[in-house]
Design a protein around this motif. Structure first.
Motif, PDB file in Angstrom:
ATOM      1  N   GLU A  46       0.808  -1.219   0.000  1.00  0.00           N
ATOM      2  CA  GLU A  46       0.000   0.000   0.000  1.00  0.00           C
ATOM      3  C   GLU A  46       0.841   1.269   0.000  1.00  0.00           C
ATOM      4  O   GLU A  46       0.329   2.365  -0.199  1.00  0.00           O
ATOM      5  N   ALA A  47       2.146   1.139   0.184  1.00  0.00           N
ATOM      6  CA  ALA A  47       3.036   2.310   0.254  1.00  0.00           C
ATOM      7  C   ALA A  47       3.853   2.507  -1.017  1.00  0.00           C
ATOM      8  O   ALA A  47       4.758   3.328  -1.043  1.00  0.00           O
ATOM      9  N   ALA A  80       4.207   8.547   0.090  1.00  0.00           N
ATOM     10  CA  ALA A  80       3.738   7.652   1.143  1.00  0.00           C
ATOM     11  C   ALA A  80       4.602   7.871   2.379  1.00  0.00           C
ATOM     12  O   ALA A  80       5.813   8.053   2.280  1.00  0.00           O
ATOM     13  N   LEU A  91       6.077   6.472   5.925  1.00  0.00           N
ATOM     14  CA  LEU A  91       6.433   5.204   6.558  1.00  0.00           C
ATOM     15  C   LEU A  91       7.077   5.453   7.908  1.00  0.00           C
ATOM     16  O   LEU A  91       7.707   6.491   8.122  1.00  0.00           O
ATOM     17  N   TYR A 149       3.698   1.217   6.854  1.00  0.00           N
ATOM     18  CA  TYR A 149       2.997   2.302   6.171  1.00  0.00           C
ATOM     19  C   TYR A 149       2.096   3.019   7.164  1.00  0.00           C
ATOM     20  O   TYR A 149       1.363   2.387   7.932  1.00  0.00           O
ATOM     21  N   THR A 204      -0.054   9.821   5.886  1.00  0.00           N
ATOM     22  CA  THR A 204       0.001  10.042   4.434  1.00  0.00           C
ATOM     23  C   THR A 204      -1.188  10.898   3.995  1.00  0.00           C
ATOM     24  O   THR A 204      -1.019  11.885   3.268  1.00  0.00           O
TER      25      THR A 204
END
Length: 94
Positions: free
Chosen positions: A42-43, A48, A50, A64, A69
């Motif tokens: 998903e990142a 994105a 983290l 993530y 985000t």
């Protein structure tokens, strides 16, 4: 063994590599380069956010942060919208 925690932001992709900027206290302090396939699924997009754990300078954990985000994206959109507004002309302000 030295372990450090950072907020990481995917800055860009160069072929199959992801360049992640590491932040501490809101400032970029370093960057790491990882294989794109090592990112959480998903990142795998620019910007994105983290949570990055480094152990002895090597990435040992990535997770993530969907909430951060989305928050950063919304703040950036808000700043852009404010900058895009036309200032009033002299005729409009009187």
């Amino acid at each position: 063994m030295s372990t450090q925690q950072f907020t990481g932001v995917i800055d860009r992709f160069e072929d199959d590599l992801a360049v992640i900027l590491l932040e501490a206290d809101g400032e970029v302090v370093d960057e790491v380069v990882l294989d794109r396939e090592d990112l959480p699924a998903e990142a795998a997009h620019s910007d994105a956010v983290l949570e990055v754990t480094l152990t002895d300078g090597e990435v040992t954990d990535l997770s993530y942060d969907a909430t951060e985000t989305a928050d950063r994206k919304e703040r950036a959109k808000s700043r852009f919208d404010r900058l895009a507004e036309r200032p009033p002309s002299d005729d409009e302000s009187s």
